[in-house]
Write a protein that holds these residues in place. Structure first.
Motif, short mmCIF file in Angstrom:
data_model
loop_
_atom_site.label_atom_id
_atom_site.label_comp_id
_atom_site.label_asym_id
_atom_site.label_seq_id
_atom_site.Cartn_x
_atom_site.Cartn_y
_atom_site.Cartn_z
N LYS A 280 1.31 -7.27 10.32
CA LYS A 280 2.08 -7.49 11.55
C LYS A 280 3.54 -7.80 11.23
O LYS A 280 4.42 -7.56 12.05
CB LYS A 280 1.46 -8.63 12.36
N SER A 281 3.77 -8.36 10.02
CA SER A 281 5.13 -8.68 9.60
C SER A 281 5.83 -7.48 8.96
O SER A 281 6.92 -7.62 8.40
CB SER A 281 5.11 -9.85 8.59
N ARG A 282 5.18 -6.32 9.01
CA ARG A 282 5.72 -5.07 8.44
C ARG A 282 5.85 -5.12 6.93
O ARG A 282 6.75 -4.52 6.35
CB ARG A 282 7.07 -4.73 9.08
N HIS A 283 4.95 -5.89 6.29
CA HIS A 283 4.87 -5.89 4.84
C HIS A 283 3.54 -5.24 4.46
O HIS A 283 2.55 -5.39 5.17
CB HIS A 283 4.93 -7.31 4.27
N PHE A 284 3.52 -4.55 3.32
CA PHE A 284 2.32 -3.81 2.94
C PHE A 284 1.91 -4.18 1.51
O PHE A 284 2.77 -4.27 0.62
CB PHE A 284 2.55 -2.30 3.05
N PRO A 285 0.63 -4.40 1.30
CA PRO A 285 0.16 -4.75 -0.05
C PRO A 285 0.12 -3.54 -0.97
O PRO A 285 0.23 -2.39 -0.53
CB PRO A 285 -1.25 -5.28 0.20
N GLN A 286 -0.03 -3.83 -2.25
CA GLN A 286 -0.19 -2.76 -3.22
C GLN A 286 -1.61 -2.23 -3.16
O GLN A 286 -2.52 -2.86 -2.60
CB GLN A 286 0.14 -3.28 -4.62
N LYS A 287 -1.81 -1.09 -3.77
CA LYS A 287 -3.12 -0.44 -3.74
C LYS A 287 -4.20 -1.33 -4.37
O LYS A 287 -5.34 -1.38 -3.91
CB LYS A 287 -3.05 0.90 -4.47
N GLU A 288 -3.82 -2.08 -5.43
CA GLU A 288 -4.78 -2.94 -6.11
C GLU A 288 -5.31 -4.04 -5.18
O GLU A 288 -6.48 -4.40 -5.22
CB GLU A 288 -4.13 -3.58 -7.35
N THR A 289 -4.42 -4.56 -4.33
CA THR A 289 -4.83 -5.61 -3.38
C THR A 289 -5.79 -5.03 -2.34
O THR A 289 -6.83 -5.63 -2.03
CB THR A 289 -3.59 -6.22 -2.69
N PHE A 290 -5.44 -3.87 -1.80
CA PHE A 290 -6.33 -3.19 -0.85
C PHE A 290 -7.70 -2.97 -1.49
O PHE A 290 -8.74 -3.20 -0.87
CB PHE A 290 -5.74 -1.84 -0.45
N SER A 291 -7.70 -2.49 -2.73
CA SER A 291 -8.93 -2.14 -3.42
C SER A 291 -9.83 -3.36 -3.61
O SER A 291 -11.03 -3.33 -3.33
CB SER A 291 -8.61 -1.51 -4.78
N CYS A 292 -9.23 -4.45 -4.09
CA CYS A 292 -10.00 -5.67 -4.34
C CYS A 292 -10.62 -6.21 -3.05
O CYS A 292 -11.80 -6.59 -3.02
CB CYS A 292 -9.09 -6.72 -4.97
N LEU A 293 -9.82 -6.23 -2.00
CA LEU A 293 -10.32 -6.73 -0.71
C LEU A 293 -11.37 -5.80 -0.14
O LEU A 293 -12.41 -6.25 0.38
CB LEU A 293 -9.15 -6.87 0.26
N PHE A 294 -11.17 -4.50 -0.27
CA PHE A 294 -12.13 -3.51 0.24
C PHE A 294 -13.49 -3.66 -0.43
O PHE A 294 -14.53 -3.73 0.23
CB PHE A 294 -11.56 -2.11 0.00
N VAL A 295 -13.49 -3.75 -1.75
CA VAL A 295 -14.75 -3.91 -2.50
C VAL A 295 -15.44 -5.20 -2.10
O VAL A 295 -16.65 -5.24 -1.90
CB VAL A 295 -14.48 -3.88 -4.02
N GLY A 296 -14.66 -6.28 -1.96
CA GLY A 296 -15.24 -7.57 -1.58
C GLY A 296 -15.88 -7.53 -0.20
O GLY A 296 -16.97 -8.09 0.00
N LEU A 297 -15.24 -6.87 0.74
CA LEU A 297 -15.78 -6.76 2.09
C LEU A 297 -17.06 -5.93 2.11
O LEU A 297 -18.02 -6.25 2.84
CB LEU A 297 -14.74 -6.15 3.03
N VAL A 298 -17.09 -4.86 1.32
CA VAL A 298 -18.30 -4.04 1.24
C VAL A 298 -19.45 -4.84 0.64
O VAL A 298 -20.57 -4.80 1.14
CB VAL A 298 -18.02 -2.76 0.41
N LYS A 299 -19.17 -5.56 -0.42
CA LYS A 299 -20.21 -6.37 -1.08
C LYS A 299 -20.76 -7.44 -0.14
O LYS A 299 -21.93 -7.81 -0.23
CB LYS A 299 -19.64 -7.03 -2.33
N SER A 300 -19.89 -7.94 0.77
CA SER A 300 -20.36 -8.96 1.72
C SER A 300 -20.87 -8.33 3.02
O SER A 300 -21.05 -9.02 4.03
CB SER A 300 -19.23 -9.95 2.03
N SER A 301 -21.08 -7.00 2.98
CA SER A 301 -21.67 -6.25 4.09
C SER A 301 -20.82 -6.27 5.36
O SER A 301 -21.34 -6.15 6.47
CB SER A 301 -23.08 -6.78 4.41
N ASN A 302 -19.52 -6.42 5.21
CA ASN A 302 -18.63 -6.41 6.37
C ASN A 302 -18.03 -5.01 6.52
O ASN A 302 -16.89 -4.75 6.14
CB ASN A 302 -17.52 -7.46 6.18
#
Length: 352
Positions: A280-302
């Protein structure tokens, strides 16, 4: 065609030639100016010294410095300091030391800028005693040290882990009514963090506020980084909140570190909440941050939140590389059928 060029015309052309590093033609034009007996101004030579320095041609800069009088241009301390800095930046320490030594004979009285350049030189060579000698000489000659003088010495000591000595210099600085600036506090903060004294480093924020100084984003980021390394992720998040309250705008690095910190300790929902604020602040994470969060959410079944990550990545034209998908598939194989089904569905979403 009857038009007679004046000094501004020639100097403008010489500036452009110097920027293009066409120094052979620069020399030709300078000789032409001297032949025409056109009086040159000091800013032209100062700019040429700097361009010679950037081009790693310090000796040509010195040669031109010695020729300045032949262009009807007096040399001031500003020219001297510029050429001295060019020598230091080009690692010509012997020449710089000799020039500094001969400054009085050349008609120059060194000022704080002169001494700061020499202090910088010795510190770059890790010769603390020589730098301290220059500082002491500065005091002996009754040249008032500036905040830059103190910051140079304090920064060197902090990087060496000698915080107590740095603090003594800081106290001396305050005693002599030289107001510390943001850089001073950032250096002290880095020294404390380097030694593992995070809480003392946080205390500097309070001291700054007492002096009516607003900590900047660099200081907050430094503390958030070190708190994250120690696993104190909630405290790091609290600092992010404090930044907002203090009117200090977090940057992309601030948000990224907080998101990464939460991911490292498995708090993926908290990480996702920070990511939302970041986007919302118009800042974007790096691909590594997206990847880590994505894998974590999948593992937690979200699955819904994982789908949201893919959609946000798609908006900025970012896609996972093969390694990220391989890591996710590997996790699904270890964790069983439930995660495997999620991975299959997400892959179909990603490829649609």
């Amino acid at each position: 065609m009857g038009f007679k060029h004046d000094y501004p015309s020639y100097s403008s052309l010489i500036y452009k030639l110097a920027r293009a590093r066409n120094f052979e033609v620069v020399a030709t034009f300078l000789d032409y100016l001297r032949t025409l007996d056109i009086r040159c101004q000091e800013p032209l030579f100062i700019a040429l010294f700097q361009h010679y320095g950037k081009a790693k041609m310090p000796h040509q800069a010195i040669e031109l410095f010695h020729k300045m009088k032949s262009f009807n241009c007096p040399r001031t301390l500003q020219s001297f300091n510029t050429i001295l800095n060019v020598l230091v930046d080009n690692n010509c320490s012997a020449e710089a030391a000799e020039m500094f030594k001969r400054s009085s004979k050349m008609g120059f009285r060194p000022n704080s800028v002169t001494f700061n350049i020499m202090i910088k030189m010795w510190l770059q060579k890790c010769e603390w005693e020589r730098a301290k000698e220059v500082f002491d000489e500065m005091l002996d000659r009754e040249v008032e040290p500036t905040v830059v003088s103190y910051n140079s010495l304090i920064g060197f000591l902090c990087k060496k882990g000698e915080f107590n000595e740095a603090k003594l210099l800081f106290d001396d600085m305050v005693k002599k009514r030289r107001s510390p600036n943001h850089v001073t506090y950032a250096l002290l903060m880095e020294g404390l963090c380097f030694l593992g004294n995070i809480d003392e480093a946080k205390g500097l924020l309070v001291e700054m506020k007492k002096r009516r100084m607003k900590p900047d984003v660099v200081m907050y980021n430094m503390l958030i980084n070190y708190l994250g390394k120690e696993g104190r992720v909630e405290e790091a998040y609290k600092l992010l909140t404090e930044m907002h309250m203090a009117g200090c705008e977090p940057n992309a690095a601030t948000y990224r570190m907080v998101v990464d910190n939460f991911c490292k300790v498995g708090k993926f929902e908290d990480a996702l909440n920070v990511l939302n604020v970041m986007l919302k602040s118009r800042h974007f994470p790096q691909k590594e941050t997206f990847s880590c969060l994505f894998v974590g959410l999948v593992k937690s079944s979200n699955l819904d939140s994982a789908r949201f990550i893919l959609e946000e990545m798609e908006k900025i034209n970012m896609r996972f590389e093969l390694e990220s998908w391989e890591s996710l598939v590997a996790e699904s194989c270890r964790d069983g059928t439930a995660v495997n089904e999620l991975v299959t569905e997400l892959i179909s979403i990603a490829s649609s």
